[in-house]
Every structure is written in C-alpha cells, then in structure tokens.
Design a protein around this motif. Sequence first.
Motif, short mmCIF file in Angstrom:
data_model
loop_
_atom_site.label_atom_id
_atom_site.label_comp_id
_atom_site.label_asym_id
_atom_site.label_seq_id
_atom_site.Cartn_x
_atom_site.Cartn_y
_atom_site.Cartn_z
N UNK A 1 0.87 -1.18 0.00
CA UNK A 1 0.00 0.00 0.00
C UNK A 1 0.90 1.23 0.00
N UNK A 2 0.81 2.01 -1.06
CA UNK A 2 1.69 3.17 -1.21
C UNK A 2 1.13 4.39 -0.49
N UNK A 3 1.89 5.47 -0.48
CA UNK A 3 1.51 6.68 0.27
C UNK A 3 0.21 7.30 -0.21
N UNK A 4 -0.23 6.97 -1.42
CA UNK A 4 -1.51 7.48 -1.91
C UNK A 4 -2.68 6.57 -1.50
N UNK A 5 -2.40 5.64 -0.55
CA UNK A 5 -3.41 4.72 0.00
C UNK A 5 -3.99 3.77 -1.05
N UNK A 6 -3.20 3.47 -2.07
CA UNK A 6 -3.62 2.50 -3.08
C UNK A 6 -2.83 1.21 -2.89
N UNK A 7 -3.54 0.08 -2.84
CA UNK A 7 -2.85 -1.20 -2.75
C UNK A 7 -2.41 -1.62 -4.16
N UNK A 8 -1.14 -1.95 -4.29
CA UNK A 8 -0.59 -2.26 -5.61
C UNK A 8 0.04 -3.66 -5.60
N UNK A 9 -0.24 -4.40 -6.66
CA UNK A 9 0.33 -5.74 -6.80
C UNK A 9 1.61 -5.65 -7.61
N UNK A 10 2.67 -6.23 -7.08
CA UNK A 10 3.99 -6.11 -7.68
C UNK A 10 4.30 -7.30 -8.59
N UNK A 11 5.18 -7.06 -9.55
CA UNK A 11 5.65 -8.12 -10.43
C UNK A 11 7.11 -8.42 -10.13
N UNK A 12 7.57 -9.53 -10.65
CA UNK A 12 8.90 -10.03 -10.27
C UNK A 12 10.03 -9.12 -10.72
N UNK A 13 9.81 -8.24 -11.70
CA UNK A 13 10.89 -7.36 -12.16
C UNK A 13 10.86 -5.99 -11.48
N UNK A 14 9.92 -5.77 -10.57
CA UNK A 14 9.86 -4.49 -9.86
C UNK A 14 10.87 -4.48 -8.71
N UNK A 15 11.61 -3.40 -8.59
CA UNK A 15 12.58 -3.25 -7.50
C UNK A 15 11.88 -2.62 -6.30
N UNK A 16 12.08 -3.20 -5.12
CA UNK A 16 11.43 -2.69 -3.91
C UNK A 16 12.44 -2.53 -2.78
N UNK A 17 12.12 -1.62 -1.88
CA UNK A 17 12.86 -1.45 -0.63
C UNK A 17 12.08 -2.21 0.44
N UNK A 18 12.77 -3.03 1.19
CA UNK A 18 12.08 -3.83 2.20
C UNK A 18 12.78 -3.67 3.56
N UNK A 19 12.09 -4.14 4.60
CA UNK A 19 12.72 -4.20 5.92
C UNK A 19 13.30 -5.59 6.18
N UNK A 20 13.53 -6.33 5.10
CA UNK A 20 14.03 -7.70 5.20
C UNK A 20 12.92 -8.71 5.18
N UNK A 21 11.67 -8.21 5.36
CA UNK A 21 10.52 -9.12 5.40
C UNK A 21 9.45 -8.72 4.39
N UNK A 22 9.05 -7.44 4.43
CA UNK A 22 8.00 -6.98 3.54
C UNK A 22 8.42 -5.68 2.86
N UNK A 23 7.79 -5.38 1.73
CA UNK A 23 8.11 -4.17 0.97
C UNK A 23 7.64 -2.93 1.74
N UNK A 24 8.52 -1.91 1.78
CA UNK A 24 8.17 -0.66 2.44
C UNK A 24 8.22 0.52 1.46
N UNK A 25 8.62 0.28 0.21
CA UNK A 25 8.63 1.32 -0.83
C UNK A 25 8.84 0.67 -2.18
N UNK A 26 8.27 1.28 -3.22
CA UNK A 26 8.57 0.90 -4.60
C UNK A 26 9.73 1.76 -5.03
N UNK A 27 10.87 1.15 -5.29
CA UNK A 27 12.12 1.88 -5.49
C UNK A 27 12.00 2.92 -6.60
N UNK A 28 12.30 4.16 -6.24
CA UNK A 28 12.34 5.24 -7.21
C UNK A 28 10.99 5.79 -7.61
N UNK A 29 9.90 5.22 -7.08
CA UNK A 29 8.57 5.65 -7.50
C UNK A 29 7.78 6.25 -6.34
#
Length: 803
Positions: free
Chosen positions: A296-324
């Motif tokens: 769920x991004x800062x605009x309160x929209x839940x987004x489904x990720x694909x395998x080629x998307x780069x993400x920032x995580x806390x080691x467990x779950x995504x906390x940002x979509x890198x660069x977006x």
Amino acid sequence: MLVSTKWLADYISIKGLDPAELAEKITRSGIEVDAIIDRSQGMKNVVVGYVLECKKHPEADKLNICQVDVGEEVTQIICGAENIAANQKVIVARPGAVLSGGIKIKKAKLRGEESNGMICSLQEIGIEGKLVPKAYADGIYVLPSETQTGADALEILGLHDTVLELGLTPNRADAMSMLGVAYEVGAILSEDMKYPEISYNSSTEVAENVLKLRVEDLDANPMYVAKVVKNIKIGESPLWLQQRLMAAGVRPHNNVVDVTNYVLMEYGQPLHAFDYDRLQTGEIVVRTARQGEKITTLDNQQRELQAHHLVITNGQEAVAIAGVMGGANTEVHEGTTTIVIESAYFKPASVRQTSKDHNLRSDASSRFEKSVDPNRVIAAAERAAQLISELAGGEVLQGSVMVDELDKSQKEVIVSPDFINNRLGMKISFEEMTSILSRLKFEYEAANGLLYIKAPTRRQDIQIEEDIIEEIARIYGYDEIPMTLPEGETTPGGLTPYQAQRRIVRNYLEGAGLLQAITYSLTSKELAQAFALETAPITELLMPMSEERSILRQSLVPHLLEAATYNLARKAESVALFETGSVFLGETSEGLLHEEEHVAAVITGKWLDHSWQGERKTVDFFVLKGIIEGLFLKLGLDKLTSFEQAQVDGLHPGRTAKIFLADKPIGIIGQLHPTDQKKRDLKETYVMELNLAKLLTFSLEPLLYKAVPRFPSITRDIALVVERAKPAAELEKVIRGAGGKLLKDVRVFDLYEGEKMEQGQKSVAFSLTYEDPQRTLTDEEVVKTHSKVLKALEIEGNAQLRG
C-alpha cells in the motif's frame, strides 16, 4: 520545472535582470520558458493582522466578529472561517485592497455588523488549492506568532516573486533542479554559482550500529545511502521553506517531508524518509519483488507487484517501490521520533518500467527515469540531514550506511575546433570555445589541435561530438550563426504522380462542397469490418488504450458516420464530409500490415444545387452518385466506370450500388439502412467508399486530342417503357453496342413512374447524338443506325417505345 527567481538568486547573481529579460536569455540559449508567472498578481494593501478578539455573530451562526490589529489601528472584520480564533496572526485585505483575479475589497455590512476588510485564505491570495497545506485547505491561513503585525503579508509569504516555467526536453534532466538551472544561468551570464554550505554536528552514535543495509540487485541499484536522525520533533516547516515549495508547485506537509521535497527541488536528487521504528527490523534490504507481492503506497492504493519491480524492504515486507513511491506502512507521522533518510541511484530503465506498470508517475520517478547525477547522491543526503537537524531538532548519527558500486566517472569527448566550426558553418575562435566550456563547468585539455573534454556527471546528455557542438552553439548564441544561401546542386521538389492525383481528388471533393475530416485509424471490434469493401483478419493492438480503440479499421465509413452524428447533435443542419486515409487488411506474406488508401464520404441534410438556381434540396442517392461521376470525369475514368445495384450490410437494400472500374469492383455507394439511421439519430444519410489506391494507379491509355467537329450532329430522343427494376445503365449499354461508330453520345434525361404507367413499369428517356467527323450525315444514314438501336432495345433490352 517551476523556477522561483528569488530562490534562484541564492545560488547565482542575475545581475539585476528583470524576469522577462532573464527568460529571454534562457530561451535563446536552448531551454524554452513557457510562462513568466508574477506570484503577486497585482495584489496590494494586504497586511498581517493580529486577532485580539473573536466572538460569534449574533445574527449568523457561521460568522464571527473579529477585532483585528492591523498595525495602524484596530478594526472590525466579519469572518466565516471555522478555524478563526483569538491570538492568531492572519492575512488581512484592507478596504481598497486588490486580490487575485482583480477582486476589490470594500467596507461592508454583514447581517447588520460592519466589516472593514477580509481575513484571507491562501487560495484568496492566488495560491492554488492543491498547494495549500491540508491544515489550512478549508480555512484561513495562520501565520507564525513572531510575524510582525501590520507588515506586508505578500512579502512575508514570498509572493513578491516571479516564477519561470521551463519547458524541458527529455535530454535536459540536469535542469530539473534549482542547482541545475543555476549552472545554466551562470553559463549564460558568465557568473560563478554559490553551492549550499553543508555543516552540522553529528552525535557520537554511529549509524551502522543501528541500521543494516543489503542490496541484492546491484545492477538496478548500484548506490544506496542511508542516514539516521534521532530525536526529531514533527511539526510545521518554517514559512520560508513552505513558500519555496509552493512556488515550485509542491504542497507542504511537515518539516521532515518538506525537507526531502526541498532537497529534491534543490539538487534534483529524490529522497525518501522512513519512520525507523515502523521499519521494526532495523534493516533495509533492496531486492526485486516476489510475483504477486502487495504494497500500500503513500496514496493509500494497494498495488500488486511483479517479479521485475525493484522494492525497498525491511528484510521481510516491501516498504517502498524503489524510485517511485514510498509505502504507507513506514510513513513519517506526528509521532515519529527517528527517521532513515534514503538517497539512492536507481537504474532509469527499471524505474521507468515500474512507473509505467503501475500508471504511477511521481516527482521522484520523473527524475530517476532520466538519470540523476551520481555525484549528488551523497551530497543530497547530507543536505537533508543538515536541514532536518536545524528544522526538526534532530540528532544526526555519525556516518552513513552505504552500498556504492556506482561508476561516477565523467564522459570524455574528443573534438577538434575545426570540426566544430565546420559543422556550425562559422568561425568561433579557440579562446571563445574554451571560455564557453569553462562557463559550462566542463573540464578540458587542449593538445595536438584537439579538445579533450570531460562532461560533468550532472550532464548525462553529453555523449558525442555533436553534443559539444550544440553546447558551444547555444551559449555562443544561435542568433550569431550567419545566414548563408545553400551551395551546390539542388534537386527541385515535386509531387509524385500518385500524390498529384490524390490532391486532385481532395480538391475536387472540397470544390463539390464536402469538408475534409480526419478520424481515428483505431476502432472497436463491432465496427472493425463494417462497410468494408473487402474483409480480412482483423489486426488487434496488444495494449489498447480502450476497447473503442483496439482494432485497426477496414473501412473509413463508420467513423465518418460518428462525425456526422456528432455535428448534427450540435445543431448542424447538414453534414457533408469526406476522408482519405488508410485501411488495414491483415498481414502480407512478409508479416507486415497490408495497408490500402481509401476515400470515403457521408452526406445528410440539405444540399446546395447550383442547377436549381442556388436552392437547397434534400440529399438523395443521385446527389452523391453525381459527385462520384464528376470525380471519375475529373480523373478521365468516366467511360470505364459503372454502377450496379447491390446488397451491402448496413445499407438500404433498394438504394445501394457497387461501383466498378473496368468491370472490377472498386467501391460502394448507398443510403444508410433506416434502422442504423435511427440508432445513430441521423436523417436520411448517404455514404460512399472507393479504393483510392486502385483508382489512382489504374493504367489509362494516352489521351489523344481530336479536332473540333466541322460537321453538324443529329439528335434523336426516345422514351422507353421497361420493367421498373430495369437499370438505365443496361439500356445505355445496349444502345452503345448497337449504335456503332456514328453514335457519339447517350444521355438519360428523364424518368417517369407515374399513374399513367402500367403497374411495375417505368419510362426512361434517352437523348442520342449521331455524328461523322468527316462529312454531314444524311437522314437515311441516321434512320438506318437508329432503327438498329431500337431493334436491339426491343430484343436485348425488352424495351418498347413509349406512345
């Protein structure tokens, strides 16, 4: 890019130039200034007021009576804002003030109480609602308590400023920051720029002891810098920071988020702030997403990720979509006390694809997509740490947590001065060239008649010799390039025979009273093959914008009918349109699209017929047929074309014909089926479509001119009684076949189907012209030939002379 000239002056001296002069110089150097925006908009007499007392209006629940100190006096103002209260510093428009849009403020009485001015919101002094801090979006703006009462509110709010809107081309990503624009202006004005000084006190605690970092995809993220700041206090940003963000088109939020946005606009380096405690793990891991992973991004929209998307995580779950965009689960909020500042370099292609997949474009992604300066990644993080330390009382932990595998080398371009002058067609001295390179802050060395130039990393667009030539030309001045006439052999331009014929077609149809239309080449599955002269497998887009624009058309008629409906719905009495364009009929043997050019027309309503003394008559089949016949005559094909009654889906079964050229089908003409007319809300409507490519590439015999006849012709008129279903064209064919060489012309001049005719019959009248170019014909010769014609009509055409 919006550039505040007051903010720009922090980095570069603009030599007292007024904004219009500065904009002119920037535009002439290659970056177009789309607009010059005066933020004060001619407003005046707007001051800072102090609300001494605020009480409810006795006659209106939603109004308040305020006693306001405006510096020179205490005055009464009626205010309806919900957030008005005593002891506030507010924006006051005095009587006689002029606000945004030219609104003039006067003394007034509201429900019996006097009001001497107006307490203003930011929107009322010309700031867009989307830029107003959310706390003040629905009310008045409250100024800091230390603001001087009676001072010029426009000055306090930074509105005595001019903003330049730059229209940047994709290659000039370096100018998507205040420092980048300062470099540009410095080169234009030969001024050195001032870089922000970064200085702050670090704590003894080391950042690497509280935050761990791991980057699993170094290709997509070769550099990641994180700084940790503790003991911050979230609150409003100071007024100077808010006003600069609003001038840049950014909405203020809180002091931490505003600092990251400020540094983004200043350095062109996107930053993100994570709430350290919400990270929970004290770890940042950069990796590609798992297929189907959600965030769920800062605009309160839940987004489904694909395998080629780069993400920032806390080691467990995504906390940002890198660069977006960052995630809502680690958002900085009022209770945040420790943050992690992220500054990174993400591969442009990765960010571009991710942004496109999610249809999500942000200020960060727009910069990462074009590549940021690799040598500003660390500096931007340090600048943000400094400002957060100053504005939020933060304690910056010592050092940074970093992964750095990024190539920060400068691109070297080798070029000779002679090559530059040869390409520009002018003579710029070597000294002038090197002066320009110095002004642009390009490092260079001169040796062996060559310039060895190193472009700064902020200029990712400098790659080849021609890029250097462009830089020298634009700073030297495009206006200084001399005007010269071309030398050498020239080839006169002209149209190909096909192009010339196509122009004749367009000019003829325009002269006939039709207007040219241009419609979409894309259509829906329902209309893809409607009215097609020949059908083929449809060609479907892989990623259509909509279902209505997903298939390549096979006929021009459907969209012309849509255009007719559109115009009639907007009070047009009549519509006459034509279009020349391509239709797409499957694939060729080479796997390419089979594309043909057609011409089509639609007419409905009234038609101006000059043969009726300029009267307008209702359109019918023969109006459109006459236009087509005139076109064939214009192209010299009138003797080779014919019309035959036919059945075509979507057209009236009794008022439709196929058109033939040399006995081969080339088009259709007919009335739109009444059911379809009603569905489209059209009057009686006629359409035609011709294969223009076949029409214009038809091989004609050379045109031979004959002398004007010296001998008189003889005319015979006949009226024939035939079955009502008998086409006149068949009778004409019989007449021409029997008339021999003496028959020069046949013309239909009358049709009668009235009450004096037997049931199922009609009368068709022809005028026949006999002529011999070598001598005068005798009556006996004409009677002999005419008798053959009448006999042929009786036998082959089943026709009888009338009366």
